[in-house]
Design a protein around this motif. Sequence first.
Motif, PDB file in Angstrom:
ATOM      1  N   ARG A  62     -14.190  -6.783  22.349  1.00 49.98           N
ATOM      2  CA  ARG A  62     -15.019  -7.795  21.699  1.00 49.98           C
ATOM      3  C   ARG A  62     -14.256  -8.309  20.484  1.00 49.98           C
ATOM      4  O   ARG A  62     -13.907  -7.551  19.599  1.00 49.98           O
ATOM      5  CB  ARG A  62     -16.359  -7.212  21.265  1.00 49.98           C
ATOM      6  N   ASP A  99     -12.914 -15.736  22.751  1.00 49.64           N
ATOM      7  CA  ASP A  99     -13.324 -15.426  24.126  1.00 49.64           C
ATOM      8  C   ASP A  99     -12.043 -15.150  24.930  1.00 49.64           C
ATOM      9  O   ASP A  99     -11.178 -16.037  25.035  1.00 49.64           O
ATOM     10  CB  ASP A  99     -14.097 -16.602  24.712  1.00 49.64           C
ATOM     11  N   ASP A 159      -6.587  -1.546  19.479  1.00 52.31           N
ATOM     12  CA  ASP A 159      -7.608  -1.598  18.429  1.00 52.31           C
ATOM     13  C   ASP A 159      -6.964  -1.246  17.094  1.00 52.31           C
ATOM     14  O   ASP A 159      -6.452  -0.144  16.908  1.00 52.31           O
ATOM     15  CB  ASP A 159      -8.725  -0.615  18.773  1.00 52.31           C
ATOM     16  N   GLY A 212     -15.138 -11.208  18.526  1.00 55.44           N
ATOM     17  CA  GLY A 212     -15.881 -12.139  17.676  1.00 55.44           C
ATOM     18  C   GLY A 212     -15.722 -13.589  18.121  1.00 55.44           C
ATOM     19  O   GLY A 212     -16.261 -14.004  19.161  1.00 55.44           O
ATOM     20  N   HIS A 229     -11.426  -2.487  30.124  1.00 56.15           N
ATOM     21  CA  HIS A 229     -12.373  -3.540  29.769  1.00 56.15           C
ATOM     22  C   HIS A 229     -11.767  -4.363  28.636  1.00 56.15           C
ATOM     23  O   HIS A 229     -10.841  -3.921  27.936  1.00 56.15           O
ATOM     24  CB  HIS A 229     -13.717  -2.944  29.326  1.00 56.15           C
TER      25      HIS A 229
END
Length: 631
Positions: free
Chosen positions: A414, A419, A439, A416, A411
């Motif tokens: 996110r 996009d 991450d 912020g 996936h």
Amino acid sequence: MPVASPGQAPGQAPAVAPAGSDPHRAARRPGSLIASPVKVILNPTDSIANNPPADDSQVAAAVPLRLSLTDFVNLDTLQEIQDSFTALTHFSTSILDADGNPVTRPTDAASLAKSDRVVDFLLAGDVPTDTAAGGYVAPIVVENQVLGSITVEASAAQPLPSRGNFEKLALALGVPKDRMAELIEAAIVDCGPSKSASLQFLYLLANSIARLCFQDFQLQRRLDELTALYKLSTVLAGHKNLQHVMDTAVQAAAEVMRCKAVSIRLLDDSGRSLMPKAIFGLSERYIRKGPIAPDKSDIFRKCLAGEVVVVEDVASDTRILYPQYAVEEGLVAMLATGMIYQGRPIGTIQLFTGEARRFSRFDVNLLRAISHLLAAAIQNARLDGMRREAERVQRQVRLAADVQKRMLPGHLPRMGAFDVAAKYVPSAELGGDFYDFIDLSDNVGLCIGDVVGKGVAASLLMASVRASLRAYAQDVYDIDEIVARVNIALSRDTLDNEFATLFYGVFDPQTKRLTYCNAGHEAPLLLRDGKFQLLETGGMIVGVDAEQRYEKGVLHLKRGDMLLIYTDGLCDALNFQQERFGRERIRQAMLAAREMTTAHDAMSHILWEMRRFAGLNDRTDDTTLVLVRVR
């Protein structure tokens, strides 16, 4: 007057079998008017003896199986032939088998009475009182085997009528006086069981029987050949394993050809040696006796050229490489030929006998048929083995492809103000492209790479690059140092022609800052206010020079920016005119996509433009895109 037997020159003295002697070995008897015993031998039209081959390796043969006269002509026919001949000639006639035993019953005397009395009167008598001297023997021979014979004994009870009787008969028949003398001489000369008419008829009769036998014999041979080939093809068709095919073939060939031993040799990958692959009836010592190099053996050179080679005595033939081993093995004769598939030799098949044997043309043709059948079976087994191996590899490839897909992000993160959309389009099940998100607490690392090549090797190299990058990204802060370490690790473990392009950047969602390093990768495009900027700061590709130093670039993004990071599969896409999609068309697609509301829609539009340009043309390279829009 004496009558010459077939093949005997006119005037040549004939021979007669003496009393008690073998009529097949007749000698001339003084004073006899009878030709040598009639011996009717039908030489087969397909025998090697009558049709000598181009080389001296093929010879005529005696068929090993024992034939019988009644295998070809039924008893009723034989009886009718005997009775008709007896009625016509008044000879005491009988038909015997090969062992001299009567095949037919004696002709009924009543049959003789039904014959024309005039002919009966003319043909009676004028035979020697010695029945052995007055006998005829017509052996019926097919394929050099005596199937039986027609034996004739002249009747001594009825002497030839005198000239006066002939004159009375002529007057009774109304023969003119000026023709009477001519008729009487003709009757005396040409009538009677020892005369030419009867003898020629005997020859004709025996030859006719032999020819009928031979025609049936040929039909039986063709049937045997077809049956043998069908049996062999059925057996071979039931096996797919190459070794099983060859093991089955040598046993079946030995049975069909009635041989002691059979050997199959196949050419090695170099084509310079014939390696034993299957044997029947031979010891391991004989098979391992020494190497067989076709260029040093006249026999195997001819075999691989498609010829059939016959060796009548392997112990004395100078072409045999190891005759002493053949003697110890008990081998005598050999028949060999090559196995040719689509014009290319793949090996040889050899047949050995344990006794003297002269191979026939039937044997030669049958071996040729077997070799063609076996060559196709061996090649099919090889192809089937390759197919099974390909299926096994394909299963492994599919498993590897599943693992590779799991390496891609399940996936999107996110981020912020950012996009993000990403897409990986492989050209094959395994590829060398990859992208990944890492991450990093408050930040997000993005890497995209392209490993040289395709397939398993490229996918393994891709996994190595990804693993190294992830390992160093967690412990090292400076991006340029991370890429440098990945380069060192890859350079240590790869060959000179193995390398990868790599783009690695870290996004800070709070400050909208991008810190990146481009290691020889296709320069990402930043679209800002209708203008494009290339992200090229970094260094050369990774995996080539372990001493390479890299730089990092810093870019402050703002609202409305569109960043496209892609692999060369996008710009290198070809249409049917072999034109590249190219960077300019990528720019035009990005300009049209900036009106899209989401990053996913924008990325989909760029991909659509590429596919519309390429049409149905096959993709030649993997395509990976990551599109980032700043909100």
